[in-house]
Design an enzyme around this catalytic site. Structure first.
Site, PDB file in Angstrom:
ATOM      1  N   LYS A 159       6.452  -2.117   1.840  1.00 27.01           N
ATOM      2  CA  LYS A 159       5.300  -1.522   2.542  1.00 27.01           C
ATOM      3  C   LYS A 159       4.083  -2.436   2.391  1.00 27.01           C
ATOM      4  O   LYS A 159       3.213  -2.215   1.539  1.00 27.01           O
ATOM      5  CB  LYS A 159       5.036  -0.119   1.984  1.00 27.01           C
ATOM      6  CG  LYS A 159       4.154   0.727   2.891  1.00 27.01           C
ATOM      7  CD  LYS A 159       4.244   2.182   2.485  1.00 27.01           C
ATOM      8  CE  LYS A 159       3.189   3.044   3.110  1.00 27.01           C
ATOM      9  NZ  LYS A 159       3.226   3.110   4.561  1.00 27.01           N
ATOM     10  N   TYR A 178       0.821  -1.206   0.000  1.00 28.86           N
ATOM     11  CA  TYR A 178       0.000   0.000   0.000  1.00 28.86           C
ATOM     12  C   TYR A 178       0.855   1.256   0.000  1.00 28.86           C
ATOM     13  O   TYR A 178       2.070   1.195   0.207  1.00 28.86           O
ATOM     14  CB  TYR A 178      -0.961   0.002   1.199  1.00 28.86           C
ATOM     15  CG  TYR A 178      -0.321   0.302   2.545  1.00 28.86           C
ATOM     16  CD1 TYR A 178       0.488  -0.631   3.178  1.00 28.86           C
ATOM     17  CD2 TYR A 178      -0.533   1.529   3.175  1.00 28.86           C
ATOM     18  CE1 TYR A 178       1.058  -0.353   4.422  1.00 28.86           C
ATOM     19  CE2 TYR A 178       0.029   1.808   4.423  1.00 28.86           C
ATOM     20  CZ  TYR A 178       0.829   0.867   5.030  1.00 28.86           C
ATOM     21  OH  TYR A 178       1.399   1.149   6.241  1.00 28.86           O
ATOM     22  N   LEU A 215      11.098   1.105   7.175  1.00 31.43           N
ATOM     23  CA  LEU A 215      10.503   1.575   5.930  1.00 31.43           C
ATOM     24  C   LEU A 215      11.285   2.797   5.442  1.00 31.43           C
ATOM     25  O   LEU A 215      11.649   3.658   6.253  1.00 31.43           O
ATOM     26  CB  LEU A 215       9.034   1.957   6.144  1.00 31.43           C
ATOM     27  CG  LEU A 215       8.350   2.309   4.826  1.00 31.43           C
ATOM     28  CD1 LEU A 215       8.049   1.051   4.022  1.00 31.43           C
ATOM     29  CD2 LEU A 215       7.085   3.102   5.037  1.00 31.43           C
ATOM     30  N   GLU A 265      12.299   2.525  14.359  1.00 26.41           N
ATOM     31  CA  GLU A 265      11.376   3.569  13.886  1.00 26.41           C
ATOM     32  C   GLU A 265      10.131   3.530  14.757  1.00 26.41           C
ATOM     33  O   GLU A 265      10.058   2.735  15.700  1.00 26.41           O
ATOM     34  CB  GLU A 265      11.033   3.356  12.405  1.00 26.41           C
ATOM     35  CG  GLU A 265      10.436   2.000  12.089  1.00 26.41           C
ATOM     36  CD  GLU A 265      10.212   1.743  10.607  1.00 26.41           C
ATOM     37  OE1 GLU A 265      10.061   2.693   9.816  1.00 26.41           O
ATOM     38  OE2 GLU A 265      10.149   0.552  10.236  1.00 26.41           O
TER      39      GLU A 265
HETATM   40  N1  PMP Z   1       7.849   3.778   8.932  1.00 25.35           N
HETATM   41  C1  PMP Z   1       6.715   3.062   8.965  1.00 25.35           C
HETATM   42  C2  PMP Z   1       6.720   1.734   9.633  1.00 25.35           C
HETATM   43  C3  PMP Z   1       5.533   3.567   8.378  1.00 25.35           C
HETATM   44  O1  PMP Z   1       4.399   2.848   8.409  1.00 25.35           O
HETATM   45  C4  PMP Z   1       5.562   4.857   7.787  1.00 25.35           C
HETATM   46  C5  PMP Z   1       4.304   5.457   7.201  1.00 25.35           C
HETATM   47  N2  PMP Z   1       3.911   4.845   6.052  1.00 25.35           N
HETATM   48  C6  PMP Z   1       6.771   5.555   7.769  1.00 25.35           C
HETATM   49  C7  PMP Z   1       7.896   4.995   8.350  1.00 25.35           C
HETATM   50  C8  PMP Z   1       6.870   6.925   7.130  1.00 25.35           C
HETATM   51  O2  PMP Z   1       6.864   6.795   5.732  1.00 25.35           O
HETATM   52  P1  PMP Z   1       6.345   7.990   4.800  1.00 25.35           P
HETATM   53  O3  PMP Z   1       7.177   9.181   5.146  1.00 25.35           O
HETATM   54  O4  PMP Z   1       6.614   7.513   3.432  1.00 25.35           O
HETATM   55  O5  PMP Z   1       4.899   8.189   5.120  1.00 25.35           O
END
Ligand code: PMP
Length: 285
Positions: A148, A33, A205, A180
């Site tokens: 993701k 996603y 991620l 994270e």
């Molecule tokens: N880490 C994780 C585990 C996440 O779910 C997200 C949000 N999708 C992020 C980091 C931040 O990613 P982004 O800046 O692309 O939203």
């Protein structure tokens, strides 16, 4: 009011949207996603999200959805059909419909694509003014967090642990280091003013906002270290914050009950948030 959503080629009212019970996204979390933020009816960092989507599909050997080349126009149509000014668009691709089996279905089985809007205005989140409070919990997710996928049960459990502890989020710790947050990348500012965020690997991620904020830090000529850090280093930092597409840059003021810095949102986070929003709007489509 009912939303207009997109399901496999059609825009329909949400009550009419249907996905099979045999969809592998439903049965096996065999789905990926993206969430793209909409500000002033424009898409933030759209290209970055689509590049990461293509990478996630590639890493899982999942076919691209039939509408892959039309994703920009599908996003824009959803914005206009739902009169969305500020909010989010959720996109999910699953490996499609097949009788339940651990082995993937034959290639050529159509993947399924769904998109919907969420009208919650990300600019209204009060947490960026108050700062978030977090706890640390063990990172017990699978090992390919760079993809993701919709396997979000452990992050949901961690979020519930945070709620039960009366705080806003959980930072996930592994081998003594913070990876994270449940749905965001995490950062600290050292007492001598360096920005620190965990380096990229399969453990986290690769946030689109993380990448954009690194560019903002460069614009501000800030020193950056991409490396692991412990919860003790975070507790003793002068500031901490997290980044994500929907929270932008959000200050963190407490970790495991310890105040970070003065225990109030810091100037570095505020400056990065401001520049991030400015720069993102310049490139919004
Ligand atoms: N880490 C994780 C585990 C996440 O779910 C997200 C949000 N999708 C992020 C980091 C931040 O990613 P982004 O800046 O692309 O939203």
């Amino acid at each position: 009011m009912s939303r207009i959503v997109f399901v496999n080629g059609e825009f329909v009212p949400e009550e009419e949207a249907k996905v099979s019970i045999f969809d592998r996204g439903f049965l096996m979390a065999d789905a990926v996603y993206e969430v793209t933020t909409v500000l002033e009816s424009k898409l933030i960092a759209f290209e970055g999200h689509m590049v990461r989507l293509a990478r996630s599909l590639g890493e899982l050997g999942m076919d691209k959805p039939e509408w892959m080349d039309d994703l920009l126009s599908i996003h824009k149509k959803l914005v206009s059909k739902n009169n969305l000014e500020n909010g989010m668009i959720y996109l999910q691709v699953s490996r499609g419909v097949a009788d339940r089996d651990f082995a993937y279905p034959a290639s050529g089985t159509p993947t399924s694509l769904v998109l919907f809007t969420q009208a919650k205005n990300p600019l209204d989140n009060p947490m960026y003014k108050t700062g978030a409070r977090v706890i640390t919990v063990p990172d017990q997710r699978w090992g390919r967090r760079d993809i993701k996928t919709t396997q979000l049960l452990y992050p949901s459990m961690a979020k519930m642990m945070a709620k039960e502890a009366g705080v806003d989020d959980a930072w996930l710790e592994e081998d003594g280091y913070i990876n994270e947050g449940t749905s965001n990348n995490t950062w600290i500012v050292t007492k001598d003013g360096k920005l620190v965020t965990r380096h990229l690997s399969t453990s986290i991620l690769h946030g689109i906002t993380r990448k954009a904020v690194l560019r903002c830090a460069e614009l501000l000529q800030m020193e950056v270290e991409e490396r692991p850090y412990t919860k003790e280093e975070a507790a003793n930092a002068s500031e901490a914050f997290f980044t994500s597409a929907s929270a932008f840059v959000c200050p963190v003021v407490e970790i495991d009950g310890h105040k970070i810095g003065e225990g109030v949102p810091g100037n570095v986070a505020a400056k990065l948030r401001e520049i991030y929003l400015e720069e993102s709007m310049k490139e919004a489509v």
